[in-house]
Write an enzyme that holds these catalytic residues in place. Structure first.
Site, PDB file in Angstrom:
ATOM      1  N   LEU A  27      35.636  24.894  44.567  1.00  0.00           N
ATOM      2  CA  LEU A  27      34.611  25.268  43.570  1.00  0.00           C
ATOM      3  C   LEU A  27      33.982  26.577  44.003  1.00  0.00           C
ATOM      4  O   LEU A  27      33.459  26.664  45.112  1.00  0.00           O
ATOM      5  CB  LEU A  27      33.458  24.242  43.559  1.00  0.00           C
ATOM      6  CG  LEU A  27      33.537  22.924  42.817  1.00  0.00           C
ATOM      7  CD1 LEU A  27      32.162  22.265  42.858  1.00  0.00           C
ATOM      8  CD2 LEU A  27      33.997  23.101  41.376  1.00  0.00           C
ATOM      9  N   HIS A  28      34.048  27.580  43.146  1.00  0.00           N
ATOM     10  CA  HIS A  28      33.368  28.827  43.512  1.00  0.00           C
ATOM     11  C   HIS A  28      32.972  29.672  42.317  1.00  0.00           C
ATOM     12  O   HIS A  28      32.381  30.736  42.470  1.00  0.00           O
ATOM     13  CB  HIS A  28      34.264  29.680  44.418  1.00  0.00           C
ATOM     14  CG  HIS A  28      35.393  30.329  43.672  1.00  0.00           C
ATOM     15  ND1 HIS A  28      36.541  29.652  43.334  1.00  0.00           N
ATOM     16  CD2 HIS A  28      35.543  31.581  43.171  1.00  0.00           C
ATOM     17  CE1 HIS A  28      37.352  30.458  42.676  1.00  0.00           C
ATOM     18  NE2 HIS A  28      36.773  31.644  42.553  1.00  0.00           N
ATOM     19  N   ARG A  29      33.316  29.213  41.106  1.00  0.00           N
ATOM     20  CA  ARG A  29      33.049  30.009  39.910  1.00  0.00           C
ATOM     21  C   ARG A  29      31.541  30.200  39.743  1.00  0.00           C
ATOM     22  O   ARG A  29      30.765  29.257  39.954  1.00  0.00           O
ATOM     23  CB  ARG A  29      33.634  29.223  38.745  1.00  0.00           C
ATOM     24  CG  ARG A  29      34.265  29.889  37.601  1.00  0.00           C
ATOM     25  CD  ARG A  29      35.147  31.032  37.834  1.00  0.00           C
ATOM     26  NE  ARG A  29      36.486  30.723  38.246  1.00  0.00           N
ATOM     27  CZ  ARG A  29      37.331  31.626  38.740  1.00  0.00           C
ATOM     28  NH1 ARG A  29      36.971  32.879  38.873  1.00  0.00           N
ATOM     29  NH2 ARG A  29      38.534  31.288  39.101  1.00  0.00           N
TER      30      ARG A  29
END
Ligand code: UD1
Ligand code: UDP
Length: 385
Positions: A198-200
């Site tokens: 997860l990094h958006r």
């Protein structure tokens, strides 16, 4: 013909690794790294593992600031005087390099062109659209991306051929080495397990969305291995959030360990672009924690489903369904090709340089054959783009 290939972040390092040595051995080629990503776990580990040559030019920008990236890249281009600049994907490094290349009159080739989420709130979507507007040749990963370019943005089909995705080339090159490794110890003990990235910005930069994600994840009855991207690590601290007990938190992993972990997983959870492509390549079910994706081919083929963290509820049930229905999905084709994207890039560039192609590649449904690449090279030579 002087060629520069520009790279700035983790996914570009991974996807360009199969291509760069092939260009270096055939052309006057410079591999330029902007330094947008800089931590050893986001950069050096991939240079070491993927046997790509390290960058010839290292700009050390150390941030994703567009002006800084563009200034540094333009300065390098003024010295190198490239004829052709290859840029990959949709990061700020991609956009800055395309603009800088344009400013020195180089021909821009955009790899992974045409993919669209149609969500203009995503910085990556804006970057892609602008870069496709600058590029003379747009190398699309799939026929759908070529169609988007033609149908929605009026781009010439001939100069937007579909070539597959280099992510598959990277996987095919390293599959044997990766699969001969044991699953990293922590994962192997787990039996059924999920792997997550997860990094958006839309996920982790918004406290309510990030908090909702953690609450949904806590209800999944499985350990979830989560190598945490530096942006995400910074936000969890800043927002004072707590990891649920079933999350197994780790530093970003090298490509080999991460691919081995994914290949042994029961399910993949992600908001990453590359992981959606790798999920279908590995044939592991995937749930994408976003309201949309620019990799819709994976959804059409039943390999991926979307979960909108703002609107949808009960991720645990969606995960259960994704796992249960995965073996029966109708088509087990890889829309991103079977690992020959690098060869199509090489052939196109050789034709642009007025040389006969030095590599063969097999026919793959929906992807460009040699005559399509010849037509693209001829169109550029005659001033179309
Ligand atoms: C960038 C890309 C994104 C891509 C992702 C791949 C843009 C706008 N975004 O997002 O499209 O999916 O890379 O991973 O270009 N940081 C470190 N070490 C690093 C890199 C970043 O600590 O090596 C931290 C910094 O605090 C930085 C933050 O992460 O401020 C975000 O980095 P940035 O490059 O701005 O964007 P990404 O989220 O990595
Ligand atoms: N990846 C990795 N180690 C990790 C997480 C991801 O090697 O800990 C790889 C993954 O296999 C994929 C790429 O990084 O090839 C995806 O990069 P990222 O998610 O940062 O960017 P995106 O694809 O979303 O632009």
């Amino acid at each position: 013909m002087k060629i520069v290939t520009v790279c700035g972040t983790r996914p570009e390092l991974i996807k360009l690794a199969p291509l760069v040595p092939e260009l270096a051995s055939r052309f006057d080629h410079t591999y330029l790294f902007t330094g947008q990503h800089y931590s050893p776990s986001m950069v050096q580990v991939f240079v070491d593992e993927l046997q790509a040559p390290g960058p010839d030019v290292f700009l050390d920008v150390g941030s994703s600031d567009l002006d800084a990236l563009q200034e540094a890249t333009a300065q390098a281009f003024r010295e190198i005087e490239p004829d052709v600049v290859l840029v990959y994907g949709d990061t700020n490094s991609t956009l800055a390099a395309a603009q800088a290349a344009d400013s020195v009159g180089a021909t821009v080739i955009h790899i992974e062109a045409g993919i669209r989420s149609f969500d203009r709130t995503m910085p990556e979507e804006l970057n892609r659209v602008i870069v496709d507007g600058i590029a003379a040749i747009r190398l699309a990963p799939t026929g759908l991306a070529t169609w988007f370019l033609e149908a929605f943005e009026g781009r010439d089909r001939v100069t937007s051929p579909a070539i597959g995705n280099l992510v598959v080339d990277a996987w095919k090159r390293h599959e044997d080495v990766v699969m001969s490794r044991p699953i990293p110890a922590a994962f192997g003990e787990a039996g059924r397990y999920a792997v997550m990235t997860l990094h958006r910005q839309a996920t982790v930069d918004v406290p309510e969305v990030f908090g909702r994600a953690l609450a949904e994840l806590a209800a999944i009855d499985m350990p979830i291995f989560f190598p945490v991207h530096p942006r995400t690590a910074a936000r969890v601290e800043e927002f004072g959030l707590t990891w649920p007990d079933n999350l197994r938190i780790a530093e970003p992993m090298g490509y080999f360990d991460f691919m081995r972990a994914m290949a042994g997983a029961t399910i993949l959870l992600t908001d990453s672009g590359g992981v959606q492509e790798e999920a279908i390549s590995l044939d592991i079910p995937c749930v994408t924690l976003r309201p949309n994706t620019e990799r819709m081919e994976t959804v059409f083929l039943g390999a991926n489903r979307l979960f909108d963290l703002e609107r949808d509820r009960d991720l645990a049930s969606v995960v259960t369904q994704a796992i249960a229905s995965h073996p029966d999905r109708p088509y087990k084709l890889n829309p991103f090709g079977e690992g020959h994207a690098w060869a199509r890039c090489v052939v196109l560039l050789e034709l642009m340089a007025g040389r006969e192609p030095s590599v063969e590649f097999p026919h793959e449904p929906g992807l460009a054959d040699r005559s399509a690449l010849r037509a693209a090279a001829e169109a550029i030579a005659s001033g179309k783009g």
